[in-house]
Write an enzyme that holds these catalytic residues in place. Structure first.
Site, PDB file in Angstrom:
ATOM      1  N   THR A 135      38.454 -12.831  33.008  1.00  0.00           N
ATOM      2  CA  THR A 135      38.430 -11.917  34.161  1.00  0.00           C
ATOM      3  C   THR A 135      37.169 -12.194  34.972  1.00  0.00           C
ATOM      4  OG1 THR A 135      38.084  -9.605  34.833  1.00  0.00           O
ATOM      5  CG2 THR A 135      37.524 -10.122  32.581  1.00  0.00           C
ATOM      6  N   ASP A 175      35.556 -10.081  36.522  1.00  0.00           N
ATOM      7  CA  ASP A 175      34.723  -8.874  36.591  1.00  0.00           C
ATOM      8  C   ASP A 175      33.553  -8.851  35.605  1.00  0.00           C
ATOM      9  OD1 ASP A 175      36.624  -8.099  38.429  1.00  0.00           O
ATOM     10  OD2 ASP A 175      37.733  -6.876  37.000  1.00  0.00           O
ATOM     11  N   ASP A 187      33.349  -7.441  32.814  1.00  0.00           N
ATOM     12  CA  ASP A 187      33.129  -6.044  32.439  1.00  0.00           C
ATOM     13  C   ASP A 187      33.455  -5.736  30.976  1.00  0.00           C
ATOM     14  OD1 ASP A 187      35.818  -6.514  32.749  1.00  0.00           O
ATOM     15  OD2 ASP A 187      36.244  -4.698  33.896  1.00  0.00           O
TER      16      ASP A 187
HETATM   17  P1  ATP Z   1      41.733  -7.698  35.156  1.00  0.00           P
HETATM   18  O1  ATP Z   1      40.449  -7.184  34.561  1.00  0.00           O
HETATM   19  O2  ATP Z   1      41.580  -9.060  35.726  1.00  0.00           O
HETATM   20  O3  ATP Z   1      42.400  -6.745  36.081  1.00  0.00           O
HETATM   21  P2  ATP Z   1      43.390  -6.787  32.965  1.00  0.00           P
HETATM   22  O4  ATP Z   1      43.849  -7.463  31.735  1.00  0.00           O
HETATM   23  O5  ATP Z   1      42.465  -5.615  32.788  1.00  0.00           O
HETATM   24  O6  ATP Z   1      42.764  -7.898  33.910  1.00  0.00           O
HETATM   25  P3  ATP Z   1      45.563  -4.997  33.718  1.00  0.00           P
HETATM   26  O7  ATP Z   1      46.487  -5.062  34.876  1.00  0.00           O
HETATM   27  O8  ATP Z   1      44.756  -3.777  33.535  1.00  0.00           O
HETATM   28  O9  ATP Z   1      44.661  -6.321  33.820  1.00  0.00           O
HETATM   29  O10 ATP Z   1      46.425  -5.207  32.368  1.00  0.00           O
HETATM   30  C1  ATP Z   1      47.308  -6.303  32.238  1.00  0.00           C
HETATM   31  C2  ATP Z   1      48.566  -5.867  31.548  1.00  0.00           C
HETATM   32  O11 ATP Z   1      48.264  -5.397  30.225  1.00  0.00           O
HETATM   33  C3  ATP Z   1      49.303  -4.692  32.185  1.00  0.00           C
HETATM   34  O12 ATP Z   1      50.094  -5.073  33.289  1.00  0.00           O
HETATM   35  C4  ATP Z   1      50.148  -4.206  31.034  1.00  0.00           C
HETATM   36  O13 ATP Z   1      51.296  -5.020  30.861  1.00  0.00           O
HETATM   37  C5  ATP Z   1      49.214  -4.413  29.843  1.00  0.00           C
HETATM   38  N1  ATP Z   1      48.522  -3.146  29.532  1.00  0.00           N
HETATM   39  C6  ATP Z   1      47.463  -2.603  30.157  1.00  0.00           C
HETATM   40  N2  ATP Z   1      47.139  -1.395  29.635  1.00  0.00           N
HETATM   41  C7  ATP Z   1      48.043  -1.147  28.667  1.00  0.00           C
HETATM   42  C8  ATP Z   1      48.278  -0.068  27.763  1.00  0.00           C
HETATM   43  N3  ATP Z   1      47.506   1.030  27.764  1.00  0.00           N
HETATM   44  N4  ATP Z   1      49.317  -0.173  26.890  1.00  0.00           N
HETATM   45  C9  ATP Z   1      50.098  -1.263  26.882  1.00  0.00           C
HETATM   46  N5  ATP Z   1      49.931  -2.309  27.714  1.00  0.00           N
HETATM   47  C10 ATP Z   1      48.937  -2.269  28.587  1.00  0.00           C
END
Ligand code: ATP
Length: 327
Positions: free
Chosen positions: A130, A132, A134
């Site tokens: 990512t 970010d 973070d």
């Molecule tokens: P970035 O930091 O780049 O946005 P990320 O991994 O945090 O990346 P998200 O869109 O928050 O991106 O999460 C990616 C995917 O993970 C979601 O679209 C969903 O399919 C899955 N996901 C996120 N939170 C949950 C949850 N609480 N339970 C189940 N699946 C989840």
């Protein structure tokens, strides 16, 4: 506990980040080197639910280390938030005889992966991908360095115009809830201020920014605004400045998805390569539900639970450095 993994599944999920391809390559080749089969799952958890799976050979990851984005695509998938969606995902794993999952993404990706691991007793290893930066437990995430360099490059270009026209440039920077990209880009770009969610109120930060940027010897300023520091982002900050200081001419630049693109830096390629190899080794060693991290340039394993739930703080010395140098 050691157990035998014959086939792994690998996916990239959430926002794409430069260096994800280098991680895909490293995971694939490290697995194959250790006699483990690799199945690429396309479009993150969506592909896991829909069964979009392809076995990868070493050649499938040739010539991708320098490419931005992710060749196995990424997606945000609402269905994976539901028990039914995860049940379908597990059916794909069973059908494809996948014994463990490597998920490359951010905290959302890890949250989903951890839940899935608990519900279906599947070993999951996370690789932080990512822009970010973070995630708690790792000094760097894949994509962060490249993005920081891209933002710095944009600031350098804006600086030419800013100094020519005596304006306040407000530059909106990504980062979800975190100010790492914004603060570090502000230091690297020699900016007059960084408005980030982790520090003071936006009003106070604006006053500081204007004070710093408008000292007698300066006739222009560049202020970075983290996208979620205030609702409305850099545009809102421009409005707030205009209200109090109508004499200042402001310009807003939203860097947007430019910040995600481009060829990964050497740093991100090396980080992704190390993390990919370490993820396979972790599985071979019987680890599960951990994130591969980097601390003081050493690879470490961090429980997914901690990586997701503990808050990574902005380094105070960097904040002070930015303030000291922005007078
Ligand atoms: P970035 O930091 O780049 O946005 P990320 O991994 O945090 O990346 P998200 O869109 O928050 O991106 O999460 C990616 C995917 O993970 C979601 O679209 C969903 O399919 C899955 N996901 C996120 N939170 C949950 C949850 N609480 N339970 C189940 N699946 C989840």
């Amino acid at each position: 506990m050691e157990y035998h993994i014959k086939t792994i599944g690998m996916l990239t999920s959430g926002g794409d980040a430069p260096g994800m391809n280098a991680a895909v390559r490293a995971v694939t080749r490290a697995a194959i080197s250790n006699g483990i089969r690799v199945k690429a799952i396309y479009r993150g958890y969506k592909g896991l639910i829909d069964g979009e799976v392809k076995e990868f050979t070493s050649q499938d990851v040739s010539g991708i280390i320098q490419r931005g984005g992710t060749i196995i695509k990424s997606a945000r998938c609402e269905e994976f938030l539901t028990p039914e969606g995860r049940k379908r995902a597990h059916e794909t794993l069973k059908r494809e005889k996948i014994d463990a999952l490597i998920v490359i993404g951010g905290d959302g990706t890890f949250t989903g992966g951890r839940l899935f691991a608990q519900e279906y007793n599947v070993p999951v290893i996370g690789i932080p991908g990512t822009i970010d930066n973070d995630l708690w437990g790792t000094d760097a995430t894949i994509g962060y360095d490249t993005s920081l360099n891209t933002i710095t490059d944009c600031i350098d270009k804006l600086r030419d115009t800013a100094t020519s026209h005596e304006r306040v440039f407000l530059v909106e920077v990504m980062g979800r809830d975190a100010g790492f990209l914004t603060l570090n880009a502000a230091i690297a770009g020699g900016c007059e201020a960084a408005i980030i969610p982790e520090r003071a109120t936006v009003k106070e930060q604006i006053e500081d920014a204007i004070g710093n940027g408008r000292r007698k010897s300066k006739n222009s300023s560049i202020v970075l605004v983290q996208e979620h520091a205030v609702e409305g982002g850099a545009g809102k900050v421009a409005e707030m400045i205009q209200k109090v200081h109508p004499e200042y001419s402001t310009r807003v630049t939203v860097l947007g998805h430019l910040q995600r693109g481009g060829s990964p830096s050497a740093y991100d390629r090396i980080l992704a390569s190390r993390m990919g190899v370490a993820a396979i080794q972790a599985l071979i060693d019987g680890q599960r539900n951990v994130m591969v991290g980097l601390q003081k340039d050493e690879i470490v394993l961090v429980p997914l639970n901690k990586a997701i739930h503990q808050k990574k703080d902005i380094e105070e010395d960097k904040w002070q450095t930015m303030l000291t140098l922005s007078i």
